[in-house]
Design a protein around this motif. Structure first.
Motif, PDB file in Angstrom:
ATOM      1  N   ALA A  84       0.827  -1.213   0.000  1.00 26.09           N
ATOM      2  CA  ALA A  84       0.000   0.000   0.000  1.00 26.09           C
ATOM      3  C   ALA A  84       0.856   1.255   0.000  1.00 26.09           C
ATOM      4  CB  ALA A  84      -0.937  -0.002   1.211  1.00 26.09           C
ATOM      5  N   ASP A  85       2.060   1.152   0.547  1.00 25.47           N
ATOM      6  CA  ASP A  85       2.966   2.300   0.576  1.00 25.47           C
ATOM      7  C   ASP A  85       3.557   2.615  -0.800  1.00 25.47           C
ATOM      8  OD1 ASP A  85       4.043   4.345   2.127  1.00 25.47           O
ATOM      9  OD2 ASP A  85       5.943   3.270   2.409  1.00 25.47           O
ATOM     10  N   THR A  86       3.350   1.703  -1.763  1.00 31.31           N
ATOM     11  CA  THR A  86       3.897   1.914  -3.104  1.00 31.31           C
ATOM     12  C   THR A  86       2.852   2.329  -4.124  1.00 31.31           C
ATOM     13  OG1 THR A  86       3.593  -0.388  -3.796  1.00 31.31           O
ATOM     14  CG2 THR A  86       5.674   0.168  -2.675  1.00 31.31           C
ATOM     15  N   VAL A  87       1.591   2.358  -3.740  1.00 26.96           N
ATOM     16  CA  VAL A  87       0.526   2.678  -4.703  1.00 26.96           C
ATOM     17  C   VAL A  87      -0.194   3.966  -4.290  1.00 26.96           C
ATOM     18  CG1 VAL A  87       0.175   0.284  -5.409  1.00 26.96           C
ATOM     19  CG2 VAL A  87      -1.163   1.195  -3.531  1.00 26.96           C
ATOM     20  N   PRO A  88      -0.723   4.702  -5.278  1.00 26.39           N
ATOM     21  CA  PRO A  88      -1.447   5.932  -4.941  1.00 26.39           C
ATOM     22  C   PRO A  88      -2.819   5.621  -4.339  1.00 26.39           C
ATOM     23  CG  PRO A  88      -1.555   5.523  -7.304  1.00 26.39           C
ATOM     24  CD  PRO A  88      -0.644   4.485  -6.728  1.00 26.39           C
ATOM     25  N   PRO A  89      -3.371   6.543  -3.561  1.00 24.57           N
ATOM     26  CA  PRO A  89      -4.679   6.315  -2.928  1.00 24.57           C
ATOM     27  C   PRO A  89      -5.821   6.126  -3.931  1.00 24.57           C
ATOM     28  CG  PRO A  89      -3.607   8.242  -1.979  1.00 24.57           C
ATOM     29  CD  PRO A  89      -2.767   7.801  -3.125  1.00 24.57           C
ATOM     30  N   THR A  90      -5.644   6.630  -5.157  1.00 31.43           N
ATOM     31  CA  THR A  90      -6.712   6.498  -6.155  1.00 31.43           C
ATOM     32  C   THR A  90      -6.947   5.055  -6.572  1.00 31.43           C
ATOM     33  OG1 THR A  90      -5.091   6.913  -7.899  1.00 31.43           O
ATOM     34  CG2 THR A  90      -6.350   8.810  -7.089  1.00 31.43           C
ATOM     35  N   ILE A  91      -5.983   4.195  -6.318  1.00 31.04           N
ATOM     36  CA  ILE A  91      -6.134   2.788  -6.712  1.00 31.04           C
ATOM     37  C   ILE A  91      -7.190   2.083  -5.857  1.00 31.04           C
ATOM     38  CG2 ILE A  91      -4.403   1.667  -5.258  1.00 31.04           C
ATOM     39  CD1 ILE A  91      -3.455   0.210  -7.818  1.00 31.04           C
ATOM     40  N   LEU A  92      -7.468   2.623  -4.679  1.00 30.52           N
ATOM     41  CA  LEU A  92      -8.471   2.044  -3.783  1.00 30.52           C
ATOM     42  C   LEU A  92      -9.808   1.873  -4.494  1.00 30.52           C
ATOM     43  CD1 LEU A  92      -9.680   1.358  -0.885  1.00 30.52           C
ATOM     44  CD2 LEU A  92     -10.209   3.777  -0.790  1.00 30.52           C
ATOM     45  N   ALA A  93     -10.305   2.952  -5.077  1.00 29.04           N
ATOM     46  CA  ALA A  93     -11.617   2.898  -5.733  1.00 29.04           C
ATOM     47  C   ALA A  93     -11.589   1.974  -6.947  1.00 29.04           C
ATOM     48  CB  ALA A  93     -12.053   4.296  -6.141  1.00 29.04           C
ATOM     49  N   GLU A  94     -10.495   1.973  -7.687  1.00 27.17           N
ATOM     50  CA  GLU A  94     -10.401   1.126  -8.874  1.00 27.17           C
ATOM     51  C   GLU A  94     -10.464  -0.363  -8.509  1.00 27.17           C
ATOM     52  OE1 GLU A  94      -7.497   2.022 -12.003  1.00 27.17           O
ATOM     53  OE2 GLU A  94      -6.990   3.792 -10.811  1.00 27.17           O
ATOM     54  N   ILE A  95      -9.674  -0.751  -7.516  1.00 22.80           N
ATOM     55  CA  ILE A  95      -9.647  -2.166  -7.123  1.00 22.80           C
ATOM     56  C   ILE A  95     -10.978  -2.563  -6.501  1.00 22.80           C
ATOM     57  CG2 ILE A  95      -8.545  -3.887  -5.637  1.00 22.80           C
ATOM     58  CD1 ILE A  95      -5.942  -2.284  -5.933  1.00 22.80           C
ATOM     59  N   GLN A  96     -11.539  -1.690  -5.695  1.00 22.18           N
ATOM     60  CA  GLN A  96     -12.818  -1.983  -5.043  1.00 22.18           C
ATOM     61  C   GLN A  96     -13.921  -2.164  -6.086  1.00 22.18           C
ATOM     62  OE1 GLN A  96     -13.710   0.902  -2.029  1.00 22.18           O
ATOM     63  NE2 GLN A  96     -15.126  -0.445  -0.975  1.00 22.18           N
ATOM     64  N   THR A  97     -13.980  -1.287  -7.083  1.00 28.40           N
ATOM     65  CA  THR A  97     -14.985  -1.393  -8.146  1.00 28.40           C
ATOM     66  C   THR A  97     -14.785  -2.672  -8.944  1.00 28.40           C
ATOM     67  OG1 THR A  97     -15.134   1.010  -8.296  1.00 28.40           O
ATOM     68  CG2 THR A  97     -15.926  -0.250 -10.189  1.00 28.40           C
ATOM     69  N   ALA A  98     -13.534  -2.979  -9.280  1.00 27.51           N
ATOM     70  CA  ALA A  98     -13.239  -4.209 -10.027  1.00 27.51           C
ATOM     71  C   ALA A  98     -13.614  -5.435  -9.207  1.00 27.51           C
ATOM     72  CB  ALA A  98     -11.768  -4.240 -10.411  1.00 27.51           C
ATOM     73  N   ALA A  99     -13.351  -5.401  -7.911  1.00 33.73           N
ATOM     74  CA  ALA A  99     -13.684  -6.532  -7.038  1.00 33.73           C
ATOM     75  C   ALA A  99     -15.192  -6.760  -7.006  1.00 33.73           C
ATOM     76  CB  ALA A  99     -13.157  -6.284  -5.629  1.00 33.73           C
ATOM     77  N   TYR A 100     -15.962  -5.686  -6.858  1.00 36.23           N
ATOM     78  CA  TYR A 100     -17.417  -5.834  -6.839  1.00 36.23           C
ATOM     79  C   TYR A 100     -17.933  -6.375  -8.172  1.00 36.23           C
ATOM     80  CZ  TYR A 100     -17.849  -3.543  -2.300  1.00 36.23           C
ATOM     81  OH  TYR A 100     -17.766  -3.235  -0.960  1.00 36.23           O
ATOM     82  N   ARG A 101     -17.337  -5.947  -9.273  1.00 39.52           N
ATOM     83  CA  ARG A 101     -17.737  -6.477 -10.579  1.00 39.52           C
ATOM     84  C   ARG A 101     -17.457  -7.971 -10.667  1.00 39.52           C
ATOM     85  NH1 ARG A 101     -15.106  -3.060 -15.117  1.00 39.52           N
ATOM     86  NH2 ARG A 101     -15.815  -4.836 -16.326  1.00 39.52           N
ATOM     87  N   GLN A 102     -16.303  -8.406 -10.158  1.00 40.58           N
ATOM     88  CA  GLN A 102     -15.953  -9.824 -10.211  1.00 40.58           C
ATOM     89  C   GLN A 102     -16.840 -10.645  -9.264  1.00 40.58           C
ATOM     90  OE1 GLN A 102     -14.414 -10.686 -12.665  1.00 40.58           O
ATOM     91  NE2 GLN A 102     -12.325  -9.981 -12.847  1.00 40.58           N
TER      92      GLN A 102
END
Length: 143
Positions: A84-102
């Motif tokens: 988490a220390d290597t990724v920007p905070p904006t990735i949170l919403a992207e991964i969460q949305t992708a997870a819900y789609r899956q």
């Protein structure tokens, strides 16, 4: 295959990974990944226990972008925080949305239980049986 919505059935049968920022991808939901998320009490699969703290989500996001076998490592929290220390905070919403789609793609083809109604227990067109005591048909009848 679902007769009601064949597109959802095909999406569940032939799921594709969803790419997100940073070169990561959220793979189709498998039983192993679902079990791993359940093991860590992920708010993605059990929203009732979410405290609203982003720290609750980081291990879930880490597992979704890595191997579900990571759940058995003793340093899961440390590894997920280092990631988490290597990724920007904006990735949170992207991964969460992708997870819900899956997750939804997998759940869309799970058969639903039909509710039983008293009318469903009867033969079609038959009147319901009486709950009163049967009258005797022998002997004289009163007028």
């Amino acid at each position: 295959m679902s007769k009601g919505n064949p597109d959802k059935a095909m999406a569940a049968l032939l799921p594709l990974p969803i790419r997100v920022s940073g070169g990561y991808e959220v793979k189709p939901m498998t039983l192993g990944m679902f079990a791993a998320l359940e093991r860590i009490k992920s708010p993605l699969v059990n929203p009732d226990i979410h405290t609203g703290d982003m720290l609750d989500l980081i291990p879930s996001l880490y597992l979704l972008t890595h191997d579900p076998l990571e759940v058995f490592k003793a340093d899961l929290i440390a590894a997920s925080m280092a990631w988490a220390d290597t990724v920007p905070p904006t990735i949170l919403a992207e991964i969460q949305t992708a997870a819900y789609r899956q997750i939804n793609a997998a759940l869309d083809v799970v058969p639903e239980k039909k509710k039983k109604t008293p009318a469903a227990d009867m033969t079609d067109g038959s009147r319901p049986s009486s709950t009163l005591r049967r009258k005797s048909s022998t002997g004289a009848t009163r007028k």
